[in-house]
Enzyme design. Structure first.
Site, PDB file in Angstrom:
ATOM      1  N   ASP A 166      45.069  41.108  28.351  1.00 39.50           N
ATOM      2  CA  ASP A 166      43.839  40.772  28.547  1.00 39.50           C
ATOM      3  C   ASP A 166      42.645  41.682  28.447  1.00 39.50           C
ATOM      4  O   ASP A 166      42.885  42.987  29.030  1.00 39.50           O
ATOM      5  CB  ASP A 166      43.695  40.036  29.912  1.00 39.50           C
ATOM      6  CG  ASP A 166      42.469  39.120  30.077  1.00 39.50           C
ATOM      7  OD1 ASP A 166      41.765  38.698  29.075  1.00 39.50           O
ATOM      8  OD2 ASP A 166      42.065  38.943  31.069  1.00 39.50           O
ATOM      9  N   ASN A 171      41.289  33.801  36.731  1.00 43.37           N
ATOM     10  CA  ASN A 171      41.800  34.928  37.426  1.00 43.37           C
ATOM     11  C   ASN A 171      41.331  34.851  38.739  1.00 43.37           C
ATOM     12  O   ASN A 171      42.056  34.770  39.746  1.00 43.37           O
ATOM     13  CB  ASN A 171      41.510  36.355  37.030  1.00 43.37           C
ATOM     14  CG  ASN A 171      42.139  37.704  37.610  1.00 43.37           C
ATOM     15  OD1 ASN A 171      42.974  37.369  38.381  1.00 43.37           O
ATOM     16  ND2 ASN A 171      41.743  38.537  37.404  1.00 43.37           N
ATOM     17  N   GLY A 196      34.112  36.936  36.951  1.00 44.10           N
ATOM     18  CA  GLY A 196      33.966  37.128  38.506  1.00 44.10           C
ATOM     19  C   GLY A 196      33.234  36.017  39.036  1.00 44.10           C
ATOM     20  O   GLY A 196      33.770  34.702  38.651  1.00 44.10           O
TER      21      GLY A 196
HETATM   22 ZN    ZN Z   1      37.768  37.663  29.815  1.00 46.52          ZN
END
Ligand code: ZN
Length: 284
Positions: free
Chosen positions: A82, A232, A181
């Site tokens: 990634d 993530n 995020g």
């Molecule tokens: Zn990314």
């Protein structure tokens, strides 16, 4: 390693109009939770590591763990880098056995992004490895990289055809309003832009920063041409929330197996949820 090129997985997703999770691993529990959920859901899977996760886990551990995790599975799995930051990094991963790499030239000017991506594609394709690139720039924080919201730029549909033709890239990450995020407010996705890009590109498109985007918006993005969705933060949050809960319930807790085990289960449940939303269940 028992892994396949990411292009094989995305080709099927593109043809049948569903998306596959690009799920980041941060440690052994993440890997185990993700692989178990995908296998039980009969879903194809893209396991990915950021460069930061590779540093944290150690590259030899990444390879050995993925080898162990994919030993007795029936689903197709790709191992993907990634946000590869340089030509050298992507080559290092290819030598380690990754079946796919992302080269992120989105912080370079358009012509430089093309040049860098083209170079990686030529080397990767000569050994059957898939390449993802990025056009447009996402805001937010991913590992060491922070992009201020005001510097984030949406993908320009008119640049897409030239970029894809000149680079020969297999999958394209686009910026349509998501961020890396944790979101400060409700993200607003530019679906008209996605539709236009998909019509022009006619290839697998990738949505980054999907943690925190509503399930309905993710489903809509998939219906409009997204074939890979990166997750993530969502998994990091459910893992940590489970640990916090257990520590607050029992101040004497000290055995890591008694909190990392439930953390792993929490990730597994979340992965199953995501697989349902992306439409990749029973597609393996
Ligand atoms: Zn990314």
């Amino acid at each position: 390693m028992n892994i396949v090129p990411m292009a094989d997985i995305l080709e099927d997703a593109n043809r049948k109009n569903y998306a596959v999770g690009g799920f980041n691993i941060n440690n052994m529990e993440f890997l185990q939770g993700i692989i178990e959920a995908a296998e039980e859901s009969k879903s194809p899977l893209i396991l990915q590591t950021s460069e930061g996760a590779m540093r944290y886990i150690g590259k030899d551990y990444v390879i050995s763990m993925v080898e162990a995790a994919t030993k007795n599975i029936t689903i197709p799995v790709a191992l993907h880098l990634d946000h590869g930051s340089s030509f050298a990094k992507t080559m290092e991963c290819i030598r380690l056995g990754y079946s796919s790499v992302m080269i992120d030239g989105s912080h370079e000017p358009f012509a430089e992004n093309i040049k860098l991506t083209r170079k990686v594609v030529e080397a990767a394709h000569s050994v059957g490895v898939t390449v993802e690139a990025e056009l447009g720039k996402l805001g937010g924080t991913e590992d060491d990289l922070t992009v201020d919201e005001k510097d984030a730029t949406f993908t320009k549909p008119e640049e897409v055809v030239e970029f894809v033709e000149k680079t020969g890239v297999d999958a394209l990450a686009i910026a349509i309003g998501t961020a890396h995020g944790v979101y400060q407010g409700e993200p607003e996705l530019d679906f008209d832009r996605l539709k236009e890009i998909n019509e022009k590109a006619n290839m697998p498109l990738v949505l980054h920063g999907a943690s925190g985007v509503s399930d309905d918006d993710v489903r809509r993005a998939v219906s409009l041409g997204i074939n890979k969705v990166n997750v993530n933060t969502d998994f990091q949050q459910v893992f940590t929330a489970k640990l916090r809960q257990l520590f607050s319930e029992d101040a004497d807790l000290y055995d890591p197996r008694k909190y990392c085990g439930p953390g792993r289960e929490a990730i597994k449940e979340k992965v199953k949820e995501k697989i349902e939303i992306l439409g990749s269940k029973n597609k393996a």
